[in-house]
Design a protein around this motif. Structure first.
Motif, PDB file in Angstrom:
ATOM      1  N   VAL A  77       0.837  -1.256  -0.064  1.00  0.00           N
ATOM      2  CA  VAL A  77       0.200   0.122   0.045  1.00  0.00           C
ATOM      3  C   VAL A  77       0.980   1.212  -0.145  1.00  0.00           C
ATOM      4  O   VAL A  77       1.805   1.428   0.937  1.00  0.00           O
ATOM      5  CB  VAL A  77      -0.849  -0.130   1.154  1.00  0.00           C
ATOM      6  N   PRO A  78       0.754   2.213  -1.007  1.00  0.00           N
ATOM      7  CA  PRO A  78       1.616   3.088  -0.963  1.00  0.00           C
ATOM      8  C   PRO A  78       0.931   4.405  -0.021  1.00  0.00           C
ATOM      9  O   PRO A  78      -0.233   4.325   0.228  1.00  0.00           O
ATOM     10  CB  PRO A  78       1.349   3.558  -2.490  1.00  0.00           C
ATOM     11  N   GLU A  79       1.812   5.258   0.263  1.00  0.00           N
ATOM     12  CA  GLU A  79       1.403   6.525   1.165  1.00  0.00           C
ATOM     13  C   GLU A  79       0.432   7.322   0.077  1.00  0.00           C
ATOM     14  O   GLU A  79       0.782   7.607  -0.899  1.00  0.00           O
ATOM     15  CB  GLU A  79       2.723   7.181   1.542  1.00  0.00           C
ATOM     16  N   THR A  80      -0.589   7.812   0.226  1.00  0.00           N
ATOM     17  CA  THR A  80      -1.470   8.770  -0.299  1.00  0.00           C
ATOM     18  C   THR A  80      -2.148   9.886   0.654  1.00  0.00           C
ATOM     19  O   THR A  80      -1.725   9.699   1.974  1.00  0.00           O
ATOM     20  CB  THR A  80      -2.556   7.951  -0.850  1.00  0.00           C
ATOM     21  N   LYS A  81      -2.769  10.652   0.292  1.00  0.00           N
ATOM     22  CA  LYS A  81      -3.200  11.671   0.997  1.00  0.00           C
ATOM     23  C   LYS A  81      -4.687  11.306   1.593  1.00  0.00           C
ATOM     24  O   LYS A  81      -5.182  12.057   2.566  1.00  0.00           O
ATOM     25  CB  LYS A  81      -3.673  12.953   0.213  1.00  0.00           C
ATOM     26  N   PHE A  82      -5.051   9.925   1.289  1.00  0.00           N
ATOM     27  CA  PHE A  82      -6.507   9.407   1.953  1.00  0.00           C
ATOM     28  C   PHE A  82      -6.247   9.705   3.506  1.00  0.00           C
ATOM     29  O   PHE A  82      -5.385   9.447   4.161  1.00  0.00           O
ATOM     30  CB  PHE A  82      -6.599   8.178   1.388  1.00  0.00           C
ATOM     31  N   ALA A  83      -7.506  10.235   4.133  1.00  0.00           N
ATOM     32  CA  ALA A  83      -7.601  10.187   5.557  1.00  0.00           C
ATOM     33  C   ALA A  83      -8.985   9.982   5.906  1.00  0.00           C
ATOM     34  O   ALA A  83     -10.002  10.685   5.203  1.00  0.00           O
ATOM     35  CB  ALA A  83      -6.996  11.677   6.080  1.00  0.00           C
ATOM     36  N   CYS A  84      -9.099   9.194   6.966  1.00  0.00           N
ATOM     37  CA  CYS A  84     -10.562   8.859   7.191  1.00  0.00           C
ATOM     38  C   CYS A  84     -11.281  10.357   7.736  1.00  0.00           C
ATOM     39  O   CYS A  84     -12.696  10.222   7.575  1.00  0.00           O
ATOM     40  CB  CYS A  84     -10.742   7.821   8.112  1.00  0.00           C
ATOM     41  N   GLU A  85     -10.663  11.163   8.401  1.00  0.00           N
ATOM     42  CA  GLU A  85     -11.242  12.460   8.754  1.00  0.00           C
ATOM     43  C   GLU A  85     -11.856  13.254   7.717  1.00  0.00           C
ATOM     44  O   GLU A  85     -12.678  14.006   7.865  1.00  0.00           O
ATOM     45  CB  GLU A  85      -9.999  13.458   9.557  1.00  0.00           C
ATOM     46  N   ASP A  86     -11.496  12.656   6.457  1.00  0.00           N
ATOM     47  CA  ASP A  86     -12.203  13.660   5.356  1.00  0.00           C
ATOM     48  C   ASP A  86     -13.389  12.997   4.946  1.00  0.00           C
ATOM     49  O   ASP A  86     -14.203  13.628   4.027  1.00  0.00           O
ATOM     50  CB  ASP A  86     -11.101  13.626   4.256  1.00  0.00           C
ATOM     51  N   MET A  87     -13.701  11.809   5.357  1.00  0.00           N
ATOM     52  CA  MET A  87     -14.923  11.091   5.043  1.00  0.00           C
ATOM     53  C   MET A  87     -15.965  11.207   5.931  1.00  0.00           C
ATOM     54  O   MET A  87     -15.901  11.575   7.130  1.00  0.00           O
ATOM     55  CB  MET A  87     -14.531   9.546   4.990  1.00  0.00           C
ATOM     56  N   GLU A  88     -17.177  11.497   5.078  1.00  0.00           N
ATOM     57  CA  GLU A  88     -18.491  11.554   5.854  1.00  0.00           C
ATOM     58  C   GLU A  88     -18.950  10.496   6.941  1.00  0.00           C
ATOM     59  O   GLU A  88     -19.446  10.824   7.778  1.00  0.00           O
ATOM     60  CB  GLU A  88     -19.547  11.919   4.922  1.00  0.00           C
ATOM     61  N   PHE A  89     -18.681   9.390   6.357  1.00  0.00           N
ATOM     62  CA  PHE A  89     -19.186   8.059   7.103  1.00  0.00           C
ATOM     63  C   PHE A  89     -17.954   7.255   7.482  1.00  0.00           C
ATOM     64  O   PHE A  89     -16.968   7.095   6.620  1.00  0.00           O
ATOM     65  CB  PHE A  89     -20.153   7.252   6.418  1.00  0.00           C
ATOM     66  N   PRO A  90     -18.196   6.301   8.339  1.00  0.00           N
ATOM     67  CA  PRO A  90     -17.364   5.077   8.467  1.00  0.00           C
ATOM     68  C   PRO A  90     -17.570   4.144   7.309  1.00  0.00           C
ATOM     69  O   PRO A  90     -18.599   4.306   6.904  1.00  0.00           O
ATOM     70  CB  PRO A  90     -17.527   4.555   9.815  1.00  0.00           C
ATOM     71  N   GLY A  91     -16.743   3.283   6.886  1.00  0.00           N
ATOM     72  CA  GLY A  91     -16.997   2.478   5.697  1.00  0.00           C
ATOM     73  C   GLY A  91     -15.735   2.089   5.006  1.00  0.00           C
ATOM     74  O   GLY A  91     -14.523   2.213   5.518  1.00  0.00           O
ATOM     75  N   TYR A  92     -16.244   1.854   3.686  1.00  0.00           N
ATOM     76  CA  TYR A  92     -15.049   1.378   2.775  1.00  0.00           C
ATOM     77  C   TYR A  92     -14.787   2.517   1.654  1.00  0.00           C
ATOM     78  O   TYR A  92     -15.821   2.811   1.228  1.00  0.00           O
ATOM     79  CB  TYR A  92     -15.517   0.046   2.145  1.00  0.00           C
ATOM     80  N   TYR A  93     -13.617   2.579   1.464  1.00  0.00           N
ATOM     81  CA  TYR A  93     -13.244   3.654   0.323  1.00  0.00           C
ATOM     82  C   TYR A  93     -12.185   3.112  -0.527  1.00  0.00           C
ATOM     83  O   TYR A  93     -11.069   2.727  -0.113  1.00  0.00           O
ATOM     84  CB  TYR A  93     -12.749   4.934   1.046  1.00  0.00           C
ATOM     85  N   ALA A  94     -12.436   3.307  -1.818  1.00  0.00           N
ATOM     86  CA  ALA A  94     -11.263   3.139  -2.703  1.00  0.00           C
ATOM     87  C   ALA A  94     -10.557   4.510  -2.813  1.00  0.00           C
ATOM     88  O   ALA A  94     -10.868   5.771  -2.619  1.00  0.00           O
ATOM     89  CB  ALA A  94     -11.967   3.193  -4.326  1.00  0.00           C
ATOM     90  N   ASP A  95      -9.210   4.196  -2.860  1.00  0.00           N
ATOM     91  CA  ASP A  95      -8.320   5.234  -3.037  1.00  0.00           C
ATOM     92  C   ASP A  95      -7.951   5.795  -4.384  1.00  0.00           C
ATOM     93  O   ASP A  95      -7.400   4.858  -5.155  1.00  0.00           O
ATOM     94  CB  ASP A  95      -6.980   4.765  -2.527  1.00  0.00           C
ATOM     95  N   THR A  96      -8.582   6.829  -4.831  1.00  0.00           N
ATOM     96  CA  THR A  96      -8.203   7.137  -6.372  1.00  0.00           C
ATOM     97  C   THR A  96      -6.952   7.876  -6.695  1.00  0.00           C
ATOM     98  O   THR A  96      -7.125   8.250  -7.632  1.00  0.00           O
ATOM     99  CB  THR A  96      -9.758   8.076  -6.578  1.00  0.00           C
ATOM    100  N   ALA A  97      -6.143   8.150  -5.493  1.00  0.00           N
ATOM    101  CA  ALA A  97      -4.868   8.702  -5.993  1.00  0.00           C
ATOM    102  C   ALA A  97      -4.201   7.973  -7.094  1.00  0.00           C
ATOM    103  O   ALA A  97      -4.439   6.713  -7.275  1.00  0.00           O
ATOM    104  CB  ALA A  97      -4.220   8.762  -4.543  1.00  0.00           C
ATOM    105  N   ASP A  98      -3.430   8.623  -8.019  1.00  0.00           N
ATOM    106  CA  ASP A  98      -2.839   7.935  -9.008  1.00  0.00           C
ATOM    107  C   ASP A  98      -1.845   6.860  -8.624  1.00  0.00           C
ATOM    108  O   ASP A  98      -2.125   5.861  -9.428  1.00  0.00           O
ATOM    109  CB  ASP A  98      -1.882   8.856  -9.927  1.00  0.00           C
ATOM    110  N   GLU A  99      -1.206   6.900  -7.386  1.00  0.00           N
ATOM    111  CA  GLU A  99      -0.266   5.936  -7.054  1.00  0.00           C
ATOM    112  C   GLU A  99      -1.100   4.542  -6.542  1.00  0.00           C
ATOM    113  O   GLU A  99      -0.350   3.571  -6.566  1.00  0.00           O
ATOM    114  CB  GLU A  99       0.583   6.385  -6.167  1.00  0.00           C
ATOM    115  N   ALA A 100      -2.259   5.010  -6.297  1.00  0.00           N
ATOM    116  CA  ALA A 100      -3.125   3.824  -5.660  1.00  0.00           C
ATOM    117  C   ALA A 100      -4.133   2.973  -6.748  1.00  0.00           C
ATOM    118  O   ALA A 100      -4.322   1.942  -6.627  1.00  0.00           O
ATOM    119  CB  ALA A 100      -3.917   4.301  -4.366  1.00  0.00           C
ATOM    120  N   ALA A 101      -4.508   4.070  -7.441  1.00  0.00           N
ATOM    121  CA  ALA A 101      -5.448   3.674  -8.692  1.00  0.00           C
ATOM    122  C   ALA A 101      -6.580   2.682  -8.387  1.00  0.00           C
ATOM    123  O   ALA A 101      -6.627   1.765  -9.080  1.00  0.00           O
ATOM    124  CB  ALA A 101      -4.359   3.130  -9.923  1.00  0.00           C
ATOM    125  N   CYS A 102      -6.838   2.672  -7.221  1.00  0.00           N
ATOM    126  CA  CYS A 102      -8.115   1.768  -6.626  1.00  0.00           C
ATOM    127  C   CYS A 102      -7.777   0.405  -6.357  1.00  0.00           C
ATOM    128  O   CYS A 102      -8.746  -0.153  -6.039  1.00  0.00           O
ATOM    129  CB  CYS A 102      -9.274   2.010  -7.626  1.00  0.00           C
TER     130      CYS A 102
END
Ligand SMILES: *[C@@H]1O[C@H](CO)[C@@H](O)[C@H](O)[C@H]1NC(C)=O
Length: 250
Positions: A77-102
């Motif tokens: 898993v690469p380091e990306t800007k994804f942060a749970c704090e930015d999300m509205e709900f708890p749950g499952y999230y695809a990481d759309t960052a280029d280096e993660a590419a979902c």
């Protein structure tokens, strides 16, 4: 001159003998392929060609894409800007960052703990269905349109409560909005069924006609029935059988 020529021959013989000894000591002589014996040398060179994992991946993943180009082949898993704090709900999230590419998806717990996972190579996280799906089924960039589905994942489907045991005996009653015939409500419940037996057949009556009936109206004025008297015994017939004489041809 003859002596150097002999010396050269001697050296050649010695070298040849030495090479043979070395070869047999090392056991370097592989048997030549024979019938029924696999040609290990040929197989080994094929394996060396197959060992490129990316090429093998390309052959195993459907869709004909190029690994690393059409779909990510991350090993961690690469380091990306994804942060749970930015999300509205708890749950499952695809990481759309280029280096993660979902290929990367994150699980945000209710207390904003983050856990991150990789989908298997050739698949990426399908945010619409919450599964790792073949890369060609998923538009990674559109994932954010489905992030709000996380609002529903903790809701259990509405389950109708089980009926009380005391309600079960009437569970075949018609629904209240349908008016059944009134007599259906008066059916006895939970009583032993009454078994009626068929009445015995009437005794056989026989009409003995004294006269020939010519007028059908007479049939209505028939005399009282009488029971049939027992049939008379069959007449005795006597046969005279002359003695048979056996004749033999002499
Ligand atoms: C994907 O494939 C690459 C190359 O073979 C490999 O290094 C990587 O570990 C694989 N990733 C997963 C998640 O299996």
């Amino acid at each position: 001159s003859p002596i150097p020529a002999m010396a050269r021959t001697l050296v050649l013989i010695l070298v040849h003998a030495l090479v043979s000894v070395v070869k047999s000591d090392v056991g370097y002589n592989l048997p030549s392929p024979a019938y029924g014996v696999p040609d290990l040398r040929a197989e080994a060179s094929e394996i060396v060609e197959e060992v490129d994992p990316v090429a093998r991946l390309a052959g195993n993943i459907p869709g004909g894409g190029i690994p690393g180009e059409n779909y990510p082949i991350l090993a961690s898993v690469p380091e990306t800007k994804f942060a749970c704090e930015d999300m509205e709900f708890p749950g499952y999230y695809a990481d759309t960052a280029d280096e993660a590419a979902c290929q990367v998806f994150h699980v945000c717990t209710a207390d904003l703990q983050l856990e991150s996972f990789l989908c298997p190579n050739g698949s990426v996280f399908n945010q619409q269905y919450f599964v790792c799906d073949w890369w060609f089924n998923v538009d990674c960039a559109a994932s954010e349109d489905f992030f709000r589905l996380n609002a529903d994942i903790e809701k259990l489907p509405e389950v109708e409560p089980l009926p009380e045991a005391s309600d079960l005996r009437n569970s075949y009653a018609p629904p209240s909005d349908v008016a059944p015939p009134a007599e259906l409500y008066n059916l006895p419940r939970d009583e032993e069924p009454v078994i009626t037996t068929a009445p015995p057949p009437p005794p056989t009556e026989v009409y003995i006609l004294q006269e020939e009936v010519t007028d059908p109206a007479q049939l209505y004025n028939l005399p009282e029935p009488t029971t049939l008297p027992p049939p008379p015994p069959p007449p005795l017939r006597l046969y005279y059988t002359p003695n048979r004489r056996r004749s033999f041809r002499g």
